[in-house]
Write a protein that holds these residues in place. Sequence first.
Motif, PDB file in Angstrom:
ATOM      1  N   SER A  26     -91.959 -79.514  48.052  1.00 51.13           N
ATOM      2  CA  SER A  26     -93.366 -79.543  48.486  1.00 51.13           C
ATOM      3  C   SER A  26     -93.946 -78.152  48.718  1.00 51.13           C
ATOM      4  N   ALA A  27     -93.135 -77.232  49.296  1.00 52.21           N
ATOM      5  CA  ALA A  27     -93.668 -75.892  49.593  1.00 52.21           C
ATOM      6  C   ALA A  27     -94.013 -75.165  48.294  1.00 52.21           C
ATOM      7  N   ASN A  64    -107.805 -76.877  53.018  1.00 52.84           N
ATOM      8  CA  ASN A  64    -106.842 -77.004  54.119  1.00 52.84           C
ATOM      9  C   ASN A  64    -106.458 -75.632  54.649  1.00 52.84           C
ATOM     10  N   GLY A  87     -93.856 -75.917  59.910  1.00 54.77           N
ATOM     11  CA  GLY A  87     -94.109 -76.209  58.489  1.00 54.77           C
ATOM     12  C   GLY A  87     -95.024 -75.147  57.908  1.00 54.77           C
ATOM     13  N   THR A  88     -94.555 -73.926  58.009  1.00 55.30           N
ATOM     14  CA  THR A  88     -95.354 -72.734  57.697  1.00 55.30           C
ATOM     15  C   THR A  88     -95.756 -72.640  56.231  1.00 55.30           C
ATOM     16  N   GLY A  89     -94.832 -72.992  55.351  1.00 52.60           N
ATOM     17  CA  GLY A  89     -95.085 -72.827  53.921  1.00 52.60           C
ATOM     18  C   GLY A  89     -94.727 -71.426  53.461  1.00 52.60           C
ATOM     19  N   ASN A 114     -88.259 -75.573  56.951  1.00 49.71           N
ATOM     20  CA  ASN A 114     -86.879 -75.883  56.560  1.00 49.71           C
ATOM     21  C   ASN A 114     -86.632 -75.649  55.077  1.00 49.71           C
ATOM     22  N   VAL A 118     -88.916 -70.459  51.763  1.00 46.92           N
ATOM     23  CA  VAL A 118     -89.776 -69.878  52.806  1.00 46.92           C
ATOM     24  C   VAL A 118     -88.959 -68.852  53.591  1.00 46.92           C
ATOM     25  N   ALA A 139     -85.548 -74.160  60.353  1.00 42.34           N
ATOM     26  CA  ALA A 139     -85.156 -75.350  61.110  1.00 42.34           C
ATOM     27  C   ALA A 139     -85.971 -76.548  60.669  1.00 42.34           C
ATOM     28  N   LEU A 141     -88.232 -79.625  61.538  1.00 41.19           N
ATOM     29  CA  LEU A 141     -89.196 -79.899  62.619  1.00 41.19           C
ATOM     30  C   LEU A 141     -88.816 -81.119  63.436  1.00 41.19           C
ATOM     31  N   ILE A 168     -99.789 -78.072  60.198  1.00 36.47           N
ATOM     32  CA  ILE A 168    -100.866 -78.150  59.208  1.00 36.47           C
ATOM     33  C   ILE A 168    -100.311 -78.562  57.851  1.00 36.47           C
ATOM     34  N   ALA A 169    -100.813 -79.695  57.367  1.00 32.04           N
ATOM     35  CA  ALA A 169    -100.402 -80.223  56.054  1.00 32.04           C
ATOM     36  C   ALA A 169     -98.900 -80.457  55.977  1.00 32.04           C
ATOM     37  N   GLN A 172     -97.711 -85.474  56.529  1.00 29.18           N
ATOM     38  CA  GLN A 172     -97.668 -86.454  55.439  1.00 29.18           C
ATOM     39  C   GLN A 172     -96.239 -86.662  54.944  1.00 29.18           C
ATOM     40  N   PHE A 173     -95.365 -85.681  55.241  1.00 26.57           N
ATOM     41  CA  PHE A 173     -93.966 -85.812  54.811  1.00 26.57           C
ATOM     42  C   PHE A 173     -93.103 -86.513  55.858  1.00 26.57           C
TER      43      PHE A 173
HETATM   44  C1  LIG Z   1     -97.899 -78.368  52.170  1.00 29.24           C
HETATM   45  S1  LIG Z   1     -96.946 -77.121  52.957  1.00 29.24           S
HETATM   46  C2  LIG Z   1     -98.063 -76.592  54.236  1.00 29.24           C
HETATM   47  C3  LIG Z   1     -97.927 -75.123  54.561  1.00 29.24           C
HETATM   48  C4  LIG Z   1     -98.900 -74.582  55.618  1.00 29.24           C
HETATM   49  N1  LIG Z   1     -98.710 -75.243  56.894  1.00 29.24           N
HETATM   50  C5  LIG Z   1    -100.329 -74.725  55.171  1.00 29.24           C
HETATM   51  O1  LIG Z   1    -100.987 -75.694  55.587  1.00 29.24           O
HETATM   52  O2  LIG Z   1    -100.820 -73.910  54.386  1.00 29.24           O
HETATM   53  C6  LIG Z   1     -95.774 -78.118  53.890  1.00 29.24           C
HETATM   54  C7  LIG Z   1     -94.632 -77.300  54.488  1.00 29.24           C
HETATM   55  O3  LIG Z   1     -93.915 -78.124  55.420  1.00 29.24           O
HETATM   56  C8  LIG Z   1     -92.538 -77.847  55.289  1.00 29.24           C
HETATM   57  N2  LIG Z   1     -91.777 -78.995  55.778  1.00 29.24           N
HETATM   58  C9  LIG Z   1     -91.781 -80.264  55.283  1.00 29.24           C
HETATM   59  N3  LIG Z   1     -90.926 -81.045  55.977  1.00 29.24           N
HETATM   60  C10 LIG Z   1     -90.382 -80.247  56.943  1.00 29.24           C
HETATM   61  C11 LIG Z   1     -89.414 -80.471  57.975  1.00 29.24           C
HETATM   62  N4  LIG Z   1     -88.847 -81.683  58.146  1.00 29.24           N
HETATM   63  N5  LIG Z   1     -89.087 -79.440  58.778  1.00 29.24           N
HETATM   64  C12 LIG Z   1     -89.653 -78.213  58.602  1.00 29.24           C
HETATM   65  N6  LIG Z   1     -90.568 -77.941  57.637  1.00 29.24           N
HETATM   66  C13 LIG Z   1     -90.924 -78.937  56.809  1.00 29.24           C
HETATM   67  C14 LIG Z   1     -92.354 -77.614  53.789  1.00 29.24           C
HETATM   68  O4  LIG Z   1     -91.158 -76.901  53.510  1.00 29.24           O
HETATM   69  C15 LIG Z   1     -93.603 -76.831  53.450  1.00 29.24           C
HETATM   70  O5  LIG Z   1     -93.398 -75.454  53.549  1.00 29.24           O
END
Ligand SMILES: C[S@@+](CC[C@H](N)C(=O)[O-])C[C@H]1O[C@@H](n2cnc3c(N)ncnc32)[C@H](O)[C@@H]1O
Length: 278
Positions: A26-27, A64, A87-89, A114, A118, A139, A141, A168-169, A172-173
């Motif tokens: 997803s990232a 977003n 969930g920094t991205g 995670n 990233v 880590a 989340l 942020i974003a 949904q996961f």
């Molecule tokens: C769509 S990106 C959003 C990035 C940023 N927050 C933004 O809005 O621009 C989603 C991020 O959430 C992270 N992520 C998804 N599931 C996660 C989890 N269980 N623990 C930590 N990070 C997670 C992904 O690796 C990805 O970097």
Amino acid sequence: MSDDMAWTRRPAQYEAPQIDTGVPHSARVYDFILGGKDNYAPDREAAEQMLAGWPSLRVSMRENRTFMHRAVRFLAEQGIDQFLDIGTGIPTSPNLHEIAQGVLPSARVVYVDNDPIVLAHAGARLNSTPEGRIAYLHADLRDPEAIVRTPELTDTLDLSRPVALSIIAVLQFITDDQQAYRLVKQYLDLLPAGSWLVLSTVTVDSSPEPIGEVVAEYTKRGMPARNRTKAEVEQFFAGLDLVEPGVVLVHSWRPAPGTEGDVLDSEVAMYGGVARKA
Ligand SMILES: C[S@@+](CC[C@H](N)C(=O)[O-])C[C@H]1O[C@@H](n2cnc3c(N)ncnc32)[C@H](O)[C@@H]1O
């Protein structure tokens, strides 16, 4: 890595994480759609498929990102100088700390993600001002207690003072609703009164069919995702004081003057909001 950045890899006996370039992540899909270079063929193929189904996906993701900019600037202007970003991205300038430290140079930020890619880029690209400080936690989340108690976090953020929690974003996961609501509450319970929540997540309210196909494509490609209605997103803010305009499509959250109407509701698939814990 600069001296002003704390760095952690959890758990203690942490093996260097492997970047699996054979399947989309997803990232990296997000990075590709935003115009980044940190992605691989399966990410690009998945993204192209999604964009073919719904070309506005790129607009939605950009909106977003600019929602994050406006929300963080708003909080920094209220004097909030501590941020926990879950969930920094993949770092994409301006990153959250650049916005916050642009207002308050001494602002401190803890980033959590995670995805190994990233982690791979965080050290080089997330550079603090000399007055501020950044930590990055690799880590999941889904363990708020462990994240908030990690020494790198407690060395960076003063948990007796308000912290802005940004998710942020990402949610949904987390497809299990009860788990998603519980997680947000657990984080907020660990933060003091006066803390804030900035949250955005996917909806199909604004353009049901094409966005629904994008969500299905994520799921089909091994990244289970879930959309939520406005009422479901509002539930993340239960018990908090939402600031105006409440939970709205992200482009409508305090748009920059002169940009109102630039983007149609049907081009945006994210609800967002900002709220304070009393
Ligand atoms: C769509 S990106 C959003 C990035 C940023 N927050 C933004 O809005 O621009 C989603 C991020 O959430 C992270 N992520 C998804 N599931 C996660 C989890 N269980 N623990 C930590 N990070 C997670 C992904 O690796 C990805 O970097």
